[in-house]
Scaffold this motif. Structure first.
Motif, PDB file in Angstrom:
ATOM      1  N   GLU A   1       0.833  -1.200   0.000  1.00 38.89           N
ATOM      2  CA  GLU A   1       0.000   0.000   0.000  1.00 38.89           C
ATOM      3  C   GLU A   1       0.866   1.248   0.000  1.00 38.89           C
TER       4      GLU A   1
ATOM      5  N   ILE B   1       0.303   5.776  -0.241  1.00 43.25           N
ATOM      6  CA  ILE B   1      -0.661   6.839   0.014  1.00 43.25           C
ATOM      7  C   ILE B   1      -0.684   7.773  -1.184  1.00 43.25           C
TER       8      ILE B   1
ATOM      9  N   ASN C   1      -2.955  11.096  -2.496  1.00 41.20           N
ATOM     10  CA  ASN C   1      -3.972  12.099  -2.146  1.00 41.20           C
ATOM     11  C   ASN C   1      -4.652  11.773  -0.813  1.00 41.20           C
TER      12      ASN C   1
ATOM     13  N   MET D   1      -5.176   8.890   0.478  1.00 38.60           N
ATOM     14  CA  MET D   1      -5.913   7.631   0.466  1.00 38.60           C
ATOM     15  C   MET D   1      -4.945   6.480   0.197  1.00 38.60           C
TER      16      MET D   1
ATOM     17  N   ARG E   1     -15.908   2.265  -6.542  1.00 42.07           N
ATOM     18  CA  ARG E   1     -14.923   2.868  -5.661  1.00 42.07           C
ATOM     19  C   ARG E   1     -14.789   4.348  -5.966  1.00 42.07           C
TER      20      ARG E   1
ATOM     21  N   ILE F   1     -10.111   8.859  -6.552  1.00 41.79           N
ATOM     22  CA  ILE F   1      -9.267   9.742  -5.759  1.00 41.79           C
ATOM     23  C   ILE F   1      -8.450  10.698  -6.628  1.00 41.79           C
TER      24      ILE F   1
END
Length: 392
Positions: free
Chosen positions: A127, A129, A131, A133, A267, A270
């Motif tokens: 994962e 990040i 923005n 998210m 979803r 973003i």
């Protein structure tokens, strides 16, 4: 002689002019695209524009139609060249997997000697990040890297492309971060060219209908105009629909790949920063330079430092080495016993040969002493062998 990067390129791309131009593996489809553009324009200029020049002879408007057609066609071909002959945003490959992502885990497989070995495990996703998210990125086995966000591996070009939109067979190249702007302008310019050719051909048919009175006579007078009108009408469904679809994608800051893959996930997007900012991002931002220097010389790989295993791997290796030491001691005991026996038989053979050759024979005390020494040596070897077995 050192080779250049484009000469040892692992992707499926094709290079021209010593690596200055880069195309996809299906670059031959560009010939078809060029013919679909140039042939109708030549027919239009020969059979329609030439006659329209006489219709607007007083204002020279016919020459203006000819100039606009030629200039706009050249503009579309330049956009096609900028789309297909440049790096779309390829992420350079790694020569080795990222070592900082390795983790040592106990392996279920065991070697033939019975020693368990630690296995290197690489996480398939991680994962990052974006923005504010979290976004999950995947590991690419071919390029040996974690793909940046909005990056995907093209199976046709065999490259990871940043902001991958799709692979277009009509331009013979991937559409990505560095050529998406030119691709959209090329498609939209074709749509406008189709509208222009269709309108001018319909205008010429109108003049012919006024002169001859019926549509049939006008079609017999200029069949090329009807063919061009039909061709532009069909083509406009494709390039016009594609232009509208990409206008929607630009306004919502999506790619074709994201739209088709994540449409059912619902979803949140973003990357959407309002419609105006999305258009400014595509058309008004500076295009980043290529991350690949295709004409540079290949650098020799520096020697890699040895990888330090984790504590679990050291424990496994130490346990395996202790067991290997015990096994080696047992084997050495067997070898010593065999060597001693072979040496005993050799001494006895030497004594007999000396007696048979006429040398003085040893006394029984000497023979008894040598026999006792031999038995003591054999006993010590066997005792050492049994003690090693008990320790094991």
């Amino acid at each position: 002689m050192a080779k250049r990067v484009y000469e040892v390129w692992k992707g499926s791309n094709r290079f021209l002019l010593n690596g200055r131009l880069m195309f996809g593996p299906d670059a031959r489809s560009l010939i078809v695209t060029l013919l679909l553009i140039i042939i109708p324009v030549v027919i239009f200029c020969t059979f329609v524009v030439r006659n329209l020049i006489h219709k607007f002879s007083s204002y020279n408007a016919g020459y203006a139609i000819l100039v606009v057609t030629i200039v706009y066609t050249i503009y579309a071909l330049v956009l096609l060249f900028l789309t297909s002959a440049r790096d779309p945003g390829i992420v350079p490959r790694n020569l080795h997997p990222p070592e900082e992502e390795f983790s040592y885990e106990s392996s279920a497989s065991v070697e033939a000697g019975g020693r368990p070995t630690p296995s290197l495990q690489l996480p398939r996703t991680k994962e990052v990040i974006v923005n504010g998210m979290p976004v999950r990125v995947k590991y690419c086995d071919t390029c040996m890297l974690y793909r940046p966000p909005r990056c995907s591996h093209c199976s046709i070009c065999d490259n990871c492309v940043e902001r991958f939109d799709h692979h277009c067979p009509w331009v013979g190249q991937c559409i990505g971060k560095r050529n998406y702007r030119f691709f959209f302008l090329f498609v939209s310019s074709l749509a406008l060219l189709c509208i222009f050719v269709f309108s001018m051909s319909a205008l010429y048919m109108k003049f012919l209908m006024d002169e001859h009175g019926t549509v049939w006579k006008a079609m017999k007078k200029s069949p090329a105009s009807m063919v061009l009108m039909a061709y532009c009408f069909i083509s406009l469904w494709f390039v016009g629909g594609l232009t509208g679809f990409h206008l929607y994608l630009i306004g919502t800051n999506q790619t074709t790949y994201e739209n088709f893959r994540y449409r059912a996930d619902n979803r949140p997007n973003i990357y959407d920063r309002s419609c105006l900012n999305n258009f400014l991002e595509v058309f008004c931002t500076k295009i980043e330079p290529s991350r690949n220097k295709f004409r540079a010389y290949v650098q020799e790989e520096a020697p890699r430092p040895p990888r330090v295993p984790s504590r679990e791997a050291e424990v496994d290796d130490s346990g395996g080495s202790r067991r290997a030491k015990v096994e080696d001691d047992l084997e050495m005991g067997d070898d010593l016993l065999k060597i001693s026996q072979r040496h005993d038989f050799g001494d006895v053979g030497d004594v007999r040969s000396r007696v048979s050759d006429g040398f003085p024979q040893k006394s029984p005390e000497v023979e008894l002493g040598s026999g006792l020494d031999l038995q003591a040596a054999l006993g010590s070897v066997s005792e050492h062998h049994s003690s090693l077995g008990r320790r094991n």
